[in-house]
Design an enzyme around this catalytic site. Structure first.
Site, PDB file in Angstrom:
ATOM      1  N   ASP A  79       2.586  -4.922   8.805  1.00  0.00           N
ATOM      2  CA  ASP A  79       1.389  -4.107   8.639  1.00  0.00           C
ATOM      3  C   ASP A  79       0.194  -5.057   8.566  1.00  0.00           C
ATOM      4  O   ASP A  79       0.120  -5.897   7.666  1.00  0.00           O
ATOM      5  CB  ASP A  79       1.503  -3.253   7.365  1.00  0.00           C
ATOM      6  CG  ASP A  79       0.332  -2.293   7.220  1.00  0.00           C
ATOM      7  OD1 ASP A  79      -0.806  -2.684   7.574  1.00  0.00           O
ATOM      8  OD2 ASP A  79       0.534  -1.166   6.743  1.00  0.00           O
ATOM      9  N   PHE A 137       0.893  -1.171   0.000  1.00  0.00           N
ATOM     10  CA  PHE A 137       0.000   0.000   0.000  1.00  0.00           C
ATOM     11  C   PHE A 137       0.930   1.220   0.000  1.00  0.00           C
ATOM     12  O   PHE A 137       1.869   1.281   0.789  1.00  0.00           O
ATOM     13  CB  PHE A 137      -0.852  -0.044   1.266  1.00  0.00           C
ATOM     14  CG  PHE A 137      -1.957   0.964   1.301  1.00  0.00           C
ATOM     15  CD1 PHE A 137      -3.220   0.644   0.826  1.00  0.00           C
ATOM     16  CD2 PHE A 137      -1.737   2.224   1.824  1.00  0.00           C
ATOM     17  CE1 PHE A 137      -4.249   1.583   0.871  1.00  0.00           C
ATOM     18  CE2 PHE A 137      -2.766   3.166   1.865  1.00  0.00           C
ATOM     19  CZ  PHE A 137      -4.017   2.835   1.386  1.00  0.00           C
ATOM     20  N   ARG A 163     -12.426  -5.658  -6.459  1.00  0.00           N
ATOM     21  CA  ARG A 163     -12.058  -6.175  -5.137  1.00  0.00           C
ATOM     22  C   ARG A 163     -13.315  -6.434  -4.324  1.00  0.00           C
ATOM     23  O   ARG A 163     -14.181  -5.570  -4.204  1.00  0.00           O
ATOM     24  CB  ARG A 163     -11.214  -5.103  -4.419  1.00  0.00           C
ATOM     25  CG  ARG A 163      -9.875  -5.567  -3.946  1.00  0.00           C
ATOM     26  CD  ARG A 163      -9.069  -4.434  -3.338  1.00  0.00           C
ATOM     27  NE  ARG A 163      -9.829  -3.469  -2.566  1.00  0.00           N
ATOM     28  CZ  ARG A 163      -9.413  -2.910  -1.432  1.00  0.00           C
ATOM     29  NH1 ARG A 163      -8.266  -3.257  -0.899  1.00  0.00           N
ATOM     30  NH2 ARG A 163     -10.138  -1.999  -0.807  1.00  0.00           N
ATOM     31  N   TYR A 190     -10.371   0.632  10.899  1.00  0.00           N
ATOM     32  CA  TYR A 190     -11.634   0.952  10.210  1.00  0.00           C
ATOM     33  C   TYR A 190     -11.983  -0.060   9.128  1.00  0.00           C
ATOM     34  O   TYR A 190     -12.992   0.089   8.450  1.00  0.00           O
ATOM     35  CB  TYR A 190     -11.613   2.372   9.624  1.00  0.00           C
ATOM     36  CG  TYR A 190     -10.386   2.716   8.804  1.00  0.00           C
ATOM     37  CD1 TYR A 190     -10.240   2.253   7.508  1.00  0.00           C
ATOM     38  CD2 TYR A 190      -9.383   3.506   9.343  1.00  0.00           C
ATOM     39  CE1 TYR A 190      -9.115   2.563   6.765  1.00  0.00           C
ATOM     40  CE2 TYR A 190      -8.251   3.829   8.609  1.00  0.00           C
ATOM     41  CZ  TYR A 190      -8.122   3.354   7.323  1.00  0.00           C
ATOM     42  OH  TYR A 190      -7.008   3.654   6.599  1.00  0.00           O
ATOM     43  N   LYS A 191     -11.131  -1.089   8.944  1.00  0.00           N
ATOM     44  CA  LYS A 191     -11.453  -2.122   7.954  1.00  0.00           C
ATOM     45  C   LYS A 191     -12.208  -3.247   8.673  1.00  0.00           C
ATOM     46  O   LYS A 191     -13.346  -3.052   9.063  1.00  0.00           O
ATOM     47  CB  LYS A 191     -10.172  -2.559   7.241  1.00  0.00           C
ATOM     48  CG  LYS A 191      -9.590  -1.397   6.402  1.00  0.00           C
ATOM     49  CD  LYS A 191      -8.239  -1.648   5.781  1.00  0.00           C
ATOM     50  CE  LYS A 191      -7.765  -0.395   5.037  1.00  0.00           C
ATOM     51  NZ  LYS A 191      -6.339  -0.423   4.709  1.00  0.00           N
TER      52      LYS A 191
HETATM   53  C1  LIG Z   1      -5.614   0.799   4.645  1.00  0.00           C
HETATM   54  C2  LIG Z   1      -4.118   0.744   4.714  1.00  0.00           C
HETATM   55  C3  LIG Z   1      -3.377   1.822   5.209  1.00  0.00           C
HETATM   56  C4  LIG Z   1      -4.076   3.101   5.581  1.00  0.00           C
HETATM   57  O1  LIG Z   1      -3.250   4.027   6.183  1.00  0.00           O
HETATM   58  P1  LIG Z   1      -3.928   5.339   6.829  1.00  0.00           P
HETATM   59  O2  LIG Z   1      -2.817   6.038   7.470  1.00  0.00           O
HETATM   60  O3  LIG Z   1      -5.000   4.862   7.744  1.00  0.00           O
HETATM   61  O4  LIG Z   1      -4.548   6.111   5.720  1.00  0.00           O
HETATM   62  C5  LIG Z   1      -2.011   1.682   5.320  1.00  0.00           C
HETATM   63  N1  LIG Z   1      -1.390   0.533   4.954  1.00  0.00           N
HETATM   64  C6  LIG Z   1      -2.079  -0.511   4.454  1.00  0.00           C
HETATM   65  C7  LIG Z   1      -1.366  -1.763   4.081  1.00  0.00           C
HETATM   66  C8  LIG Z   1      -3.458  -0.430   4.304  1.00  0.00           C
HETATM   67  O5  LIG Z   1      -4.132  -1.460   3.796  1.00  0.00           O
END
Ligand SMILES: *Cc1c(COP(=O)(O)O)cnc(C)c1O
Length: 415
Positions: free
Chosen positions: A206, A137, A380, A231-232
């Protein structure tokens, strides 16, 4: 649909009904605010737990409105980051005292990577490389690059599965995603962690796409540091605070690059000299975002009588069933799954490569099947076992097949 597909569809509809009837998590759906749509986007924003609005109303009117500043103590606001951290910890296999909630995942990636490099470099050996999952990400990669510049390291992007062979004597830290956000591939956390340790380096995981979807086992596998969002699959609400895990053994040497006053050993001494608190508190920065944090705390109550193992079992059954329904309904060759078929390599989503994926997803959403589109060509679908049923899965695949075949929707409009 042809007659044979119709009878196949009837068989799958019946099978879905049977699976739903036998589903021990089925009743949990009532704990969420949902409508007639099939919501398969909980890997981006989890649905609202119905207990949250009432709790937030109380926090706002009574704790803030009436008690005002007394709530920092009387309502437990000040200790919320550690208290809620322990609640998250139970879901990711961390014993109490190692997880703190606050800030965004992006900010926690920064704290974790810089903190981990400092620990690795303090061991004496010359270590100046950070490995990062090359398909990460983006925010993780951007922040790792900045962390590398600040710590005199170079950043080496590698395929996540190759981290065990890429790690070496110059590696300080490897930053790896447990589940790939695009493909849904689950990476080998125990094996990768062991390989990184054998090379004398630290690993930061992560967990954004695994926490709340599958067992993580941070303590059991000796993970050093970890971060993730809430939040997921944890349904904490838009922008709800993220978390940072620092294993007990590293806490005394964890030197946060953001040593705010909330992480001070005695914050109200207002001492001009910084002295870090012990324990998970050391990962705090500034005043916590109490409204979001307490919404998250209430959202996590949904898990009180649920095990992550039960969620994982259902998650795999849901994704298996979706792939079977897609195989039965969608004309061969029209979509291609880029999510591993093997259970041990699959997270809680299915990603399908598909021509015109953007338009296809827009039409799916219009017909009440909500997934998302990742450029250039990926559909997705995230499966949240707490509120997704097998009939939802069958319907999603059927509507996908209709859209791809150009069949009109219920209102007669072709997409
Ligand atoms: C959703 C997600 C994020 C989100 O980061 P924010 O700081 O909350 O915007 C970061 N890393 C991964 C791998 C994600 O899936």
């Amino acid at each position: 649909m042809s007659d044979t597909t119709l009878s196949g569809a009837r068989a799958l509809t019946d099978e879905a009904a049977g699976l739903d009837a036998a589903d021990e998590l089925r009743a949990k759906r009532a704990a969420f605010a949902l409508d007639d749509a099939v919501y398969l986007d909980g890997n981006s924003l989890g649905a609202l737990p119905t207990a949250v609005p009432g709790r937030l109303a109380d926090v706002i009117t009574r704790e803030w409105g009436a008690l005002r500043i007394r709530s920092w103590g009387e309502s437990g606001w000040w200790t919320a980051p550690e208290r809620i951290g322990d609640r998250v910890g139970r879901l990711i296999g961390a014993a109490p005292g190692q997880v703190v909630v606050g800030d965004s995942t992006s900010v926690n990636v920064f704290k974790a990577v810089v903190g981990a490099v400092r620990i690795a470099q303090a061991r004496g050996a010359h270590r100046d490389q950070i490995l990062v999952d090359e398909s990460t990400f983006p925010t993780d990669g951007y922040i790792a690059e900045s962390a590398a510049r600040m710590t005199g390291c170079t950043l080496r992007p590698v395929v996540a599965g190759d981290v065990p062979t890429a790690v070496g004597p110059r590696t300080a830290v490897a930053l790896v995603n447990h589940v790939d956000y695009r493909t849904g591939r689950l990476h080998d956390l125990p094996g990768t962690t062991a390989a990184v340790h054998a090379a004398g380096a630290l690993v930061v995981w992560d967990l954004c796409h695994s926490a709340g979807a599958l067992p993580v086992g941070l303590d059991a596998h000796g993970v050093d540091l970890a971060v993730g969002c809430t939040y997921k699959y944890l349904n904490g609400g838009p922008g709800s605070p993220a978390y940072l895990y620092v294993a007990n053994e590293h806490q005394p040497r964890f030197d946060s690059p953001l040593p705010g006053w909330n992480s001070h050993a005695d914050p109200f001494a207002m001492d001009p000299a910084y002295a870090p608190a012990d324990g998970a508190v050391r990962g705090r920065v500034g005043t916590p975002d109490i409204l979001s944090m307490l919404a998250l705390e209430t959202a996590l109550e949904v898990w009180d009588d649920v095990t992550v193992e039960a969620v994982r079992t259902k998650s795999l059954a849901l994704t298996d069933f979706f792939l079977r329904c897609v195989g039965a309904y969608v004309p061969a060759g029209r979509v291609e799954s880029i999510t591993p078929a093997e259970h041990g390599r699959r997270g809680s989503q299915v990603a399908l490569r598909c021509a015109d994926a953007g338009e296809v997803m827009a039409e799916l959403v219009r017909r009440g099947v909500v997934g998302d589109f990742r450029r250039p060509d990926v559909l997705r679908f995230g499966f949240t076992p707490l509120y997704t049923g097998f009939a939802d899965v069958e319907r999603a695949a059927r509507v996908l097949a209709d859209v791809l075949a150009g069949e009109p929707g219920e209102d007669g409009v072709t997409g």
